[in-house]
Design a protein around this motif. Structure first.
Motif, PDB file in Angstrom:
ATOM      1  N   LEU A   1       0.823  -1.211   0.000  1.00  0.00           N
ATOM      2  CA  LEU A   1       0.000   0.000   0.000  1.00  0.00           C
ATOM      3  C   LEU A   1       0.855   1.258   0.000  1.00  0.00           C
ATOM      4  O   LEU A   1       0.552   2.231  -0.684  1.00  0.00           O
ATOM      5  CB  LEU A   1      -0.959  -0.010   1.186  1.00  0.00           C
TER       6      LEU A   1
ATOM      7  N   LEU B   1       2.149   1.839  -3.489  1.00  0.00           N
ATOM      8  CA  LEU B   1       1.129   2.297  -4.422  1.00  0.00           C
ATOM      9  C   LEU B   1       0.650   3.707  -4.119  1.00  0.00           C
ATOM     10  O   LEU B   1       0.139   4.387  -4.991  1.00  0.00           O
ATOM     11  CB  LEU B   1      -0.050   1.319  -4.423  1.00  0.00           C
ATOM     12  N   ASP B   2       0.805   4.159  -2.897  1.00  0.00           N
ATOM     13  CA  ASP B   2       0.418   5.510  -2.518  1.00  0.00           C
ATOM     14  C   ASP B   2       1.590   6.425  -2.843  1.00  0.00           C
ATOM     15  O   ASP B   2       2.529   6.550  -2.092  1.00  0.00           O
ATOM     16  CB  ASP B   2       0.074   5.584  -1.035  1.00  0.00           C
ATOM     17  N   ARG B   3       1.531   7.058  -3.985  1.00  0.00           N
ATOM     18  CA  ARG B   3       2.665   7.839  -4.476  1.00  0.00           C
ATOM     19  C   ARG B   3       2.800   9.197  -3.797  1.00  0.00           C
ATOM     20  O   ARG B   3       3.659   9.975  -4.132  1.00  0.00           O
ATOM     21  CB  ARG B   3       2.541   8.010  -5.970  1.00  0.00           C
ATOM     22  N   ARG B   4       1.945   9.477  -2.839  1.00  0.00           N
ATOM     23  CA  ARG B   4       2.065  10.752  -2.127  1.00  0.00           C
ATOM     24  C   ARG B   4       3.173  10.695  -1.085  1.00  0.00           C
ATOM     25  O   ARG B   4       3.686  11.709  -0.660  1.00  0.00           O
ATOM     26  CB  ARG B   4       0.743  11.112  -1.466  1.00  0.00           C
ATOM     27  N   GLU B   5       3.543   9.502  -0.656  1.00  0.00           N
ATOM     28  CA  GLU B   5       4.594   9.343   0.343  1.00  0.00           C
ATOM     29  C   GLU B   5       5.615   8.331  -0.170  1.00  0.00           C
ATOM     30  O   GLU B   5       5.260   7.322  -0.749  1.00  0.00           O
ATOM     31  CB  GLU B   5       4.021   8.805   1.658  1.00  0.00           C
TER      32      GLU B   5
ATOM     33  N   ALA C   1      -0.295   0.646 -12.270  1.00  0.00           N
ATOM     34  CA  ALA C   1       0.967   1.276 -11.906  1.00  0.00           C
ATOM     35  C   ALA C   1       1.829   1.498 -13.141  1.00  0.00           C
ATOM     36  O   ALA C   1       2.707   2.351 -13.136  1.00  0.00           O
ATOM     37  CB  ALA C   1       1.709   0.420 -10.884  1.00  0.00           C
TER      38      ALA C   1
ATOM     39  N   LYS D   1      -0.999  14.090  -9.013  1.00  0.00           N
ATOM     40  CA  LYS D   1      -0.092  13.322  -8.143  1.00  0.00           C
ATOM     41  C   LYS D   1      -0.502  13.431  -6.673  1.00  0.00           C
ATOM     42  O   LYS D   1      -0.363  12.482  -5.917  1.00  0.00           O
ATOM     43  CB  LYS D   1       1.353  13.817  -8.319  1.00  0.00           C
ATOM     44  N   ARG D   2      -1.034  14.605  -6.293  1.00  0.00           N
ATOM     45  CA  ARG D   2      -1.475  14.777  -4.903  1.00  0.00           C
ATOM     46  C   ARG D   2      -2.787  14.040  -4.633  1.00  0.00           C
ATOM     47  O   ARG D   2      -3.010  13.563  -3.529  1.00  0.00           O
ATOM     48  CB  ARG D   2      -1.659  16.266  -4.578  1.00  0.00           C
TER      49      ARG D   2
ATOM     50  N   SER E   1      -3.539   7.918  -6.901  1.00  0.00           N
ATOM     51  CA  SER E   1      -2.446   6.991  -6.622  1.00  0.00           C
ATOM     52  C   SER E   1      -1.895   6.339  -7.881  1.00  0.00           C
ATOM     53  O   SER E   1      -0.830   5.753  -7.847  1.00  0.00           O
ATOM     54  CB  SER E   1      -2.896   5.913  -5.632  1.00  0.00           C
ATOM     55  N   GLY E   2      -2.602   6.421  -8.992  1.00  0.00           N
ATOM     56  CA  GLY E   2      -2.100   5.774 -10.203  1.00  0.00           C
ATOM     57  C   GLY E   2      -2.352   6.542 -11.477  1.00  0.00           C
ATOM     58  O   GLY E   2      -1.820   6.204 -12.517  1.00  0.00           O
TER      59      GLY E   2
END
Length: 176
Positions: free
Chosen positions: A6, A9-13, A48, A81-82, A85-86
């Motif tokens: 997870l 996949l969560d590209r914010r972090e 992804a 992006k914010r 997630s994909g």
């Protein structure tokens, strides 16, 4: 593994010590007993890779326009992006060509199916000028960025590398 997956996949972090995403997804799929879990992870894995497919299209000399929110060229890239997630599974692109070349590209695809609508576990492609936006005149379509060379590709659950190869060979066949 699920927490790390997870986080990846969560590209914010940025996850701590992130391993190779593809390897982790393959491992989760192999260990999952539930076919629904396996299908979900495969779908997430494919999503992804949609930005990568968009980048391949964007790099092609006969594709002047590609729209996907995770492309740096997209006007709302940072917002996407914010908030996402994909970036989603649909890539819109325009080829240098008319309806004949667009149809030639669609017909040259081996994995992707031609469809009037999008949204399935199978990758599909559509020609908006003759399907979803056919009732609009050419001028109205042009005003919203839809030309006879515009195509929409909805990425399904197939292997991302196979899809990239399929799109590349179709571009070559249709556009040289």
């Amino acid at each position: 593994k699920a927490d790390l997956l997870l986080a990846l996949l969560d590209r914010r972090e940025a996850p701590p010590a992130a391993p190779d995403l593809r390897a982790l997804l393959d491992e989760v799929v192999a260990e999952a007993a539930d076919p629904v879990v396996r299908a979900f992870v495969r779908e997430v894995s494919t999503l992804a890779d949609v930005p990568g497919l968009a980048e391949v299209l964007e790099a092609h000399p006969k594709v002047p326009r590609v729209v996907h929110p995770f492309l740096v060229s997209h006007p709302q890239h940072e917002l996407a992006k914010r908030q996402m997630s994909g970036g989603g599974s649909v890539v819109t692109f325009q080829i240098d060509g008319d309806k004949a070349e667009a149809f030639a590209l669609m017909n040259a695809l081996r994995i992707v199916d031609i469809s009037n609508n999008l949204g399935d576990s199978k990758s599909m492609i559509t020609h908006p000028a003759t399907t979803t936006h056919r009732r609009m005149g050419a001028d109205a379509r042009a005003a919203i960025g839809i030309t006879d060379g515009t195509l929409r590709l909805s990425v399904g659950l197939e292997d991302a590398g196979d899809l990239v190869d399929d799109v590349r060979q179709a571009l070559q066949v249709a556009l040289g």
